[in-house]
Design an enzyme around this catalytic site. Structure first.
Site, PDB file in Angstrom:
ATOM      1  N   TYR A   1      -8.465  -8.201  28.405  1.00 37.60           N
ATOM      2  CA  TYR A   1      -7.009  -7.128  27.864  1.00 37.60           C
ATOM      3  C   TYR A   1      -6.698  -5.644  28.080  1.00 37.60           C
ATOM      4  CZ  TYR A   1      -6.548 -10.628  23.837  1.00 37.60           C
ATOM      5  OH  TYR A   1      -6.567 -11.940  22.798  1.00 37.60           O
TER       6      TYR A   1
ATOM      7  N   LYS B   1     -34.041  -6.947   4.443  1.00 34.56           N
ATOM      8  CA  LYS B   1     -32.699  -6.394   4.049  1.00 34.56           C
ATOM      9  C   LYS B   1     -31.478  -6.677   5.136  1.00 34.56           C
ATOM     10  CE  LYS B   1     -32.709  -1.106   5.154  1.00 34.56           C
ATOM     11  NZ  LYS B   1     -33.134  -0.102   4.626  1.00 34.56           N
TER      12      LYS B   1
END
Ligand SMILES: *Cc1c(COP(=O)(O)O)cnc(C)c1O
Length: 382
Positions: free
Chosen positions: A271, A41
């Site tokens: 940032y 998965k």
């Protein structure tokens, strides 16, 4: 994104030989002819479901487990022929695609059984299903104390074959909670007995995920469902201090220095200006960011390997870029290969240690490496 470059200088290497090694290592360790479902998965936990499944199929895997039917269809379209179990069941409306693609669903609501049987009946076929019993995970499954009513209900559906009965462990990785693991096991045993007493003969009885299969031999039933350990992620999902199979990491993550510059002491980077250079520094910028799965929470915490040396992440990781301090790696230059996850011989960075650093598990890290990162598959047979 419709155009993806395989030459992007940020890439993952998936070592399919290590995947095969782990599969055989686990299979030998578990032994006794117990079958193996490889859980692929979430794009094989970020490792590439199609390529991993093709290799595991060639190595003799018995089943594949996917979360949703869409993932199963991807495997069928790639030519996978072994049985595929949709661990999360299906949504209303997906009955026909299950049948069209020979996908076996997990069922945990009587309405799902009813509608699937009706669709199968119209086509004149019998469809295999696996029933999930909730023995204590509390997620999906027919509650163990409501199972009898469910099993009696199943008898009315003519076009279903109860091919498997399964459950899922909540704490198989924590040996201090063995009482609960044992309780779940007892509840599954009782559930299987209920099916048999009611005339059903499920072929597959399965409960064990990676830690179940390795740490709790009595839970193996006749098939184990292995995810993490196939990808070599045993370092955090298996209990410490137990006997375990040898495992090799499968995924490595690389980039290249895109830009390099000298920065004087006292300047801010990135940032939020969360990093100030304390010395005259050499700073390298890497073309990888949190969209690529290099998690923002590694800002000012992570480290990478440049030319055999560790270099710390400085400042915030942004969506597409990461800044590292290479002042102590005098050879660093534009184009140099940088290892974010992997073993260079001199140094290594494991997924497990990144997970631990961030207070999560290795699975979340590999699952985050998405389609913008090209995968190069290494296959010694190629
Ligand atoms: C994901 C999953 C597994 C595999 O778990 P691992 O810990 O990765 O081995 C097994 N069974 C079910 C139902 C799952 O959802």
């Amino acid at each position: 994104m419709t155009y993806r470059s395989n030459n992007r200088p940020t890439w993952a290497v998936i070592d399919l030989d290590s995947l095969a090694f782990n599969f055989h290592s686990c299979k030998d360790f578990i032994g006794n002819g117990i079958k193996v479902m490889a859980v692929v998965k979430a794009d094989a936990y970020g490792h590439g479901a199609v390529e991993c499944s093709k290799r595991l199929e060639a190595e003799g895997v018995d089943w594949f487990g996917v979360a949703i039917p869409e993932e199963g269809i991807e495997l069928r379209q790639a030519g996978v022929t072994v049985p595929i179990l949709c661990l999360g069941g299906f949504w209303a409306g997906q009955e026909a695609i299950l049948l069209d693609n020979d996908l076996t669903p997990v069922i945990f609501q009587i309405e799902q059984a009813k509608i699937l049987s009706a669709v199968a009946s119209k086509r004149g076929v019998i469809v295999d299903i696996h029933v999930k019993v909730d023995t204590g995970m509390g997620r999906i499954g027919v509650r163990f104390d409501e199972l009898l009513e469910f099993v009696e209900g199943l008898k009315t559906f003519t076009n279903l074959n109860i091919d498997g009965v399964m459950s899922h462990f909540a704490v198989a990785d924590d040996l201090e909670q063995n009482d609960f693991t044992q309780l779940q096991q007892t509840r599954l045993d009782e559930a299987v007995a209920t099916f048999r007493e009611n005339g059903f003969a499920p072929k597959w009885i399965d409960m064990a995920n990676s830690p179940g299969a390795i740490a709790h031999p009595e839970s193996r039933g006749n098939m184990v469902r292995l995810g993490g350990i196939l990808y070599g992620l045993g370092g955090d999902v298996l209990p410490q201090r137990i006997n375990k199979p040898a495992l090799k990491p499968v995924l490595a993550l690389y980039t290249q220095i895109a830009h390099i510059k000298r920065v004087a002491a006292g300047e801010s980077l990135g940032y939020g200006r969360t990093f100030l250079t304390e010395r005259d520094s050499v700073i390298a910028t890497l073309p990888i960011g949190y969209h690529d799965g290099y998690r923002r929470s590694l800002s000012n915490r992570g480290r990478v390997i440049v030319n055999g040396n560790f270099a710390p992440v400085v400042g915030r990781i942004s969506m597409d870029w990461t800044i590292v301090d290479v002042t102590d790696v005098p050879t660093a230059k534009v184009g140099d290969k940088v290892t974010l996850i992997g073993d260079t011989g001199e140094r290594r960075i494991t997924v497990e240690e990144i997970g631990a650093e961030l207070g999560t598990i290795s699975y979340e890290i590999t699952c985050g490496i998405n389609g913008r990162v090209p995968k190069r598959f290494y296959n010694s047979g190629d």
